[in-house]
Design a protein around this motif. Structure first.
Motif, PDB file in Angstrom:
ATOM      1  N   LEU A  63       8.557  -2.848   7.134  1.00 20.45           N
ATOM      2  CA  LEU A  63       8.375  -1.417   6.894  1.00 20.45           C
ATOM      3  C   LEU A  63       8.225  -1.136   5.407  1.00 20.45           C
ATOM      4  O   LEU A  63       7.350  -0.367   4.972  1.00 20.45           O
ATOM      5  CB  LEU A  63       9.567  -0.644   7.468  1.00 20.45           C
ATOM      6  CG  LEU A  63       9.492   0.876   7.365  1.00 20.45           C
ATOM      7  CD1 LEU A  63       8.233   1.401   8.020  1.00 20.45           C
ATOM      8  CD2 LEU A  63      10.719   1.518   7.968  1.00 20.45           C
ATOM      9  N   LEU A  64       9.063  -1.806   4.600  1.00 22.39           N
ATOM     10  CA  LEU A  64       9.033  -1.576   3.155  1.00 22.39           C
ATOM     11  C   LEU A  64       7.682  -1.997   2.571  1.00 22.39           C
ATOM     12  O   LEU A  64       7.082  -1.269   1.770  1.00 22.39           O
ATOM     13  CB  LEU A  64      10.165  -2.352   2.483  1.00 22.39           C
ATOM     14  CG  LEU A  64      10.292  -2.174   0.980  1.00 22.39           C
ATOM     15  CD1 LEU A  64      10.605  -0.747   0.640  1.00 22.39           C
ATOM     16  CD2 LEU A  64      11.358  -3.075   0.419  1.00 22.39           C
ATOM     17  N   VAL A  65       7.196  -3.167   2.998  1.00 24.35           N
ATOM     18  CA  VAL A  65       5.910  -3.653   2.465  1.00 24.35           C
ATOM     19  C   VAL A  65       4.781  -2.717   2.894  1.00 24.35           C
ATOM     20  O   VAL A  65       3.887  -2.402   2.106  1.00 24.35           O
ATOM     21  CB  VAL A  65       5.656  -5.106   2.910  1.00 24.35           C
ATOM     22  CG1 VAL A  65       4.247  -5.532   2.585  1.00 24.35           C
ATOM     23  CG2 VAL A  65       6.647  -6.024   2.219  1.00 24.35           C
ATOM     24  N   THR A  66       4.858  -2.225   4.144  1.00 21.39           N
ATOM     25  CA  THR A  66       3.842  -1.276   4.612  1.00 21.39           C
ATOM     26  C   THR A  66       3.837  -0.026   3.740  1.00 21.39           C
ATOM     27  O   THR A  66       2.778   0.445   3.304  1.00 21.39           O
ATOM     28  CB  THR A  66       4.136  -0.853   6.065  1.00 21.39           C
ATOM     29  OG1 THR A  66       4.407  -2.016   6.812  1.00 21.39           O
ATOM     30  CG2 THR A  66       2.986  -0.108   6.667  1.00 21.39           C
ATOM     31  N   LEU A  67       5.033   0.500   3.465  1.00 25.26           N
ATOM     32  CA  LEU A  67       5.124   1.717   2.660  1.00 25.26           C
ATOM     33  C   LEU A  67       4.658   1.467   1.231  1.00 25.26           C
ATOM     34  O   LEU A  67       4.044   2.331   0.608  1.00 25.26           O
ATOM     35  CB  LEU A  67       6.553   2.246   2.662  1.00 25.26           C
ATOM     36  CG  LEU A  67       7.002   2.885   3.980  1.00 25.26           C
ATOM     37  CD1 LEU A  67       8.477   3.189   3.950  1.00 25.26           C
ATOM     38  CD2 LEU A  67       6.214   4.146   4.256  1.00 25.26           C
ATOM     39  N   LEU A  68       4.927   0.271   0.715  1.00 27.05           N
ATOM     40  CA  LEU A  68       4.467  -0.051  -0.639  1.00 27.05           C
ATOM     41  C   LEU A  68       2.953  -0.198  -0.696  1.00 27.05           C
ATOM     42  O   LEU A  68       2.332   0.027  -1.725  1.00 27.05           O
ATOM     43  CB  LEU A  68       5.105  -1.350  -1.134  1.00 27.05           C
ATOM     44  CG  LEU A  68       6.510  -1.286  -1.692  1.00 27.05           C
ATOM     45  CD1 LEU A  68       6.986  -2.663  -2.077  1.00 27.05           C
ATOM     46  CD2 LEU A  68       6.570  -0.373  -2.896  1.00 27.05           C
ATOM     47  N   GLU A  69       2.365  -0.589   0.434  1.00 25.67           N
ATOM     48  CA  GLU A  69       0.909  -0.788   0.462  1.00 25.67           C
ATOM     49  C   GLU A  69       0.146   0.515   0.663  1.00 25.67           C
ATOM     50  O   GLU A  69      -1.057   0.562   0.443  1.00 25.67           O
ATOM     51  CB  GLU A  69       0.531  -1.778   1.569  1.00 25.67           C
ATOM     52  CG  GLU A  69       0.777  -3.225   1.217  1.00 25.67           C
ATOM     53  CD  GLU A  69       0.248  -3.579  -0.144  1.00 25.67           C
ATOM     54  OE1 GLU A  69      -0.923  -3.289  -0.413  1.00 25.67           O
ATOM     55  OE2 GLU A  69       1.021  -4.110  -0.961  1.00 25.67           O
ATOM     56  N   LEU A  70       0.843   1.551   1.141  1.00 29.32           N
ATOM     57  CA  LEU A  70       0.138   2.808   1.433  1.00 29.32           C
ATOM     58  C   LEU A  70      -0.442   3.499   0.197  1.00 29.32           C
ATOM     59  O   LEU A  70      -1.593   3.944   0.234  1.00 29.32           O
ATOM     60  CB  LEU A  70       1.045   3.764   2.211  1.00 29.32           C
ATOM     61  CG  LEU A  70       0.919   3.672   3.723  1.00 29.32           C
ATOM     62  CD1 LEU A  70       1.904   4.601   4.390  1.00 29.32           C
ATOM     63  CD2 LEU A  70      -0.487   4.009   4.195  1.00 29.32           C
ATOM     64  N   PRO A  71       0.299   3.600  -0.933  1.00 30.75           N
ATOM     65  CA  PRO A  71      -0.319   4.291  -2.087  1.00 30.75           C
ATOM     66  C   PRO A  71      -1.642   3.689  -2.565  1.00 30.75           C
ATOM     67  O   PRO A  71      -2.599   4.450  -2.773  1.00 30.75           O
ATOM     68  CB  PRO A  71       0.772   4.237  -3.165  1.00 30.75           C
ATOM     69  CG  PRO A  71       2.038   4.137  -2.413  1.00 30.75           C
ATOM     70  CD  PRO A  71       1.731   3.345  -1.190  1.00 30.75           C
ATOM     71  N   PRO A  72      -1.757   2.340  -2.707  1.00 35.38           N
ATOM     72  CA  PRO A  72      -3.080   1.808  -3.082  1.00 35.38           C
ATOM     73  C   PRO A  72      -4.156   2.133  -2.046  1.00 35.38           C
ATOM     74  O   PRO A  72      -5.297   2.448  -2.401  1.00 35.38           O
ATOM     75  CB  PRO A  72      -2.857   0.296  -3.164  1.00 35.38           C
ATOM     76  CG  PRO A  72      -1.412   0.110  -3.328  1.00 35.38           C
ATOM     77  CD  PRO A  72      -0.742   1.263  -2.710  1.00 35.38           C
ATOM     78  N   LEU A  73      -3.761   2.097  -0.757  1.00 31.88           N
ATOM     79  CA  LEU A  73      -4.724   2.392   0.303  1.00 31.88           C
ATOM     80  C   LEU A  73      -5.196   3.850   0.195  1.00 31.88           C
ATOM     81  O   LEU A  73      -6.391   4.152   0.309  1.00 31.88           O
ATOM     82  CB  LEU A  73      -4.064   2.136   1.661  1.00 31.88           C
ATOM     83  CG  LEU A  73      -5.006   2.091   2.848  1.00 31.88           C
ATOM     84  CD1 LEU A  73      -5.967   0.933   2.719  1.00 31.88           C
ATOM     85  CD2 LEU A  73      -4.223   1.982   4.142  1.00 31.88           C
TER      86      LEU A  73
END
Lengths: 306, 157
Positions: free
Chosen positions: A104-114
């Motif tokens: 979940l944490l990695v997903t949330l960290l990846e959202l801003p660049p996306l």
């Protein structure tokens, strides 16, 4: 993690009340230090705060309603996911999170660049598109070693639980994995050696070319939160132990976050911007190799331990 | 029109505008002399960043439009678009003699200047090229105009 603790983590520490001033401090410190490294005096350390206030007080430019919806949702989503990622950081020993919180944490960290990539395309500016394309290429190149290193640490620790990974990964895996993650850190923060996505002047302002006033302030806020979240993530993974006192853990976490800023700034001011081929080559050749070494070591270790 | 109520928020915004002016630099056919002098202002010797000034890549982010050069036929449309794209409040600074008077290019069939025929100009910085000190002074005057916030709360005529 009960609901009250979760809300406290989201709104107080390490969430909103801590992360917003901390993010401004980190960005301001980065600008100030970079100026000092270049032999300038530089802006006051409170500069990001004044920038935000000024941007909030600008009049919004008229836009097509359909565009407006997309261009408003993306920065909001970006701020929200960075805050969510912060709330999941296991800073103290007490709030140990839950199994699978790494994913979940990695997903949330990846959202801003996306969101940034989508914003570049949604803004219908040619410069935004070029910036978004660069960001997409570089973040794919950075995510291969980043995720490989995380998988290596998770395999070695035998868990998808951040606290367990942080305390349970052996040093032989932790060192190469952290090295790979550190190599990816400038890419994720878009600072100098790999700042080609937002390459100022070169592609105007990259994906943010068409954003003004409040929306730009939101993006700046998201960027500040990304600094806090990513440095916090690296620190929680790198620190192999927690002290008995939650307060001491919090203080050490803040101190380590602050200490990371001069290191990143030194790297940013000592290097020039890489071309897209050079940046991807660096990541594929070096960061991925180190991450692959970590993965092989972790698999060997698990087989040996069984 | 009555003077705006000077509350805490008003003072905060005023102070923020004074401390964080972002520039957009547009060359409308300049010989590069003024451009070099403007970029010099960002160098360690003059360092305008200590005033919170930043050279921005996009006109959408900028508060101050710095124009150098007599406006040529080819750059006129770009100038008009960029001026329209900048969010209010905004200030235009004409850098050098060219935007003020077309300088030696006056009378040329490809020149559409001076600048004030196309967009309203707030501050003129004289010189060919002007010294960096003078450019910084001009930008400081522009910041004062920004701080007054002539276009706050729908004051636009």
């Amino acid at each position: 993690m009960n609901p009250v603790q979760a809300l406290l983590a989201l709104l107080v520490f390490p969430g909103l009340a801590y992360a917003v001033p901390m993010g401004w401090l980190m960005l301001g410190g980065e600008r100030k230090l970079r100026a000092r490294f270049q032999g300038r005096i530089g802006p006051p350390i409170t500069q990001p705060f004044w920038d935000t206030v000024k941007l909030l007080a600008k009049w919004p430019a008229p836009r097509v309603p359909g565009d407006m919806l997309m261009l408003t949702i993306l920065p909001l989503l970006s701020v929200g996911s960075a805050l969510g990622a912060l709330a999941l950081l296991p800073v103290r020993a007490g709030d140990s999170g839950f199994t699978g919180d790494l994913i979940l944490l990695v997903t949330l960290l990846e959202l801003p660049p996306l969101c940034l990539i989508l914003a570049g395309y949604a803004s219908r500016s040619i410069y935004g598109e070029v910036g978004a394309t660069r960001e997409a290429v570089v973040s794919i190149a950075a995510n291969v070693p980043f995720l490989t290193a995380l998988i290596a640490m998770a395999t070695a620790a035998g868990s998808l639980h951040i606290s367990a990974i942080a305390t349970g990964t052996p040093w032989s895996v932790r060192i190469p994995a952290m090295l790979a993650i550190l190599l990816c850190l400038p890419v994720k923060l878009r600072i100098n050696p790999v700042s080609l996505a937002n390459a100022e002047q070169e592609v105007l302002a990259g994906p943010l070319t068409e954003f003004d006033g409040r929306l730009l302030a939101l993006w700046e806020l998201a960027h500040a939160l990304e600094w806090v979240a990513l440095s916090g993530f690296v620190i929680t993974l790198a620190a192999p132990f927690r002290s008995a006192s939650g307060l001491l853990d919090g203080v050490l976490f803040v101190a380590a976050s602050v200490a990371l800023v001069p290191l990143l700034t030194l790297l940013a001011s000592a290097t020039a911007r890489l071309k897209i081929g050079q940046a991807t080559r660096l990541l594929w050749r070096w960061a991925s190799t180190v991450a692959a070494v970590a993965l092989v070591l972790s698999i060997v270790m698990r087989q040996g331990g069984r | 029109m009555t003077a705006p109520e000077r509350g805490l928020l008003y003072n905060l915004v005023e102070r923020a505008r004074r401390r964080s002016a972002w520039l957009f630099h547009l060359n409308t056919g300049s010989c590069n002399g003024c451009d070099i002098e403007l970029v010099t202002c960002l160098s360690p010797r003059y360092d305008v960043e200590q005033l919170g000034i930043r050279l921005e890549g996009s006109p959408r982010h900028a508060d101050i439009l710095c124009v150098s050069g007599p406006v040529t036929h080819n750059t006129r449309a770009a100038l008009e678009t960029i001026y329209a794209q900048m969010p209010d409040p905004k200030v235009v600074v004409a850098i050098g003699s060219c935007p003020a008077s077309c300088n030696v290019f006056d009378g040329s069939p490809v020149i559409e200047g001076p600048l004030e025929k196309i967009v309203p100009v707030d501050v003129y910085v004289p010189g060919c090229p002007p010294r960096p000190h003078l450019i910084i002074q001009g930008i400081a005057e522009a910041i004062e105009l920004l701080t007054e916030g002539r276009m706050v709360a729908g004051d636009i005529q």
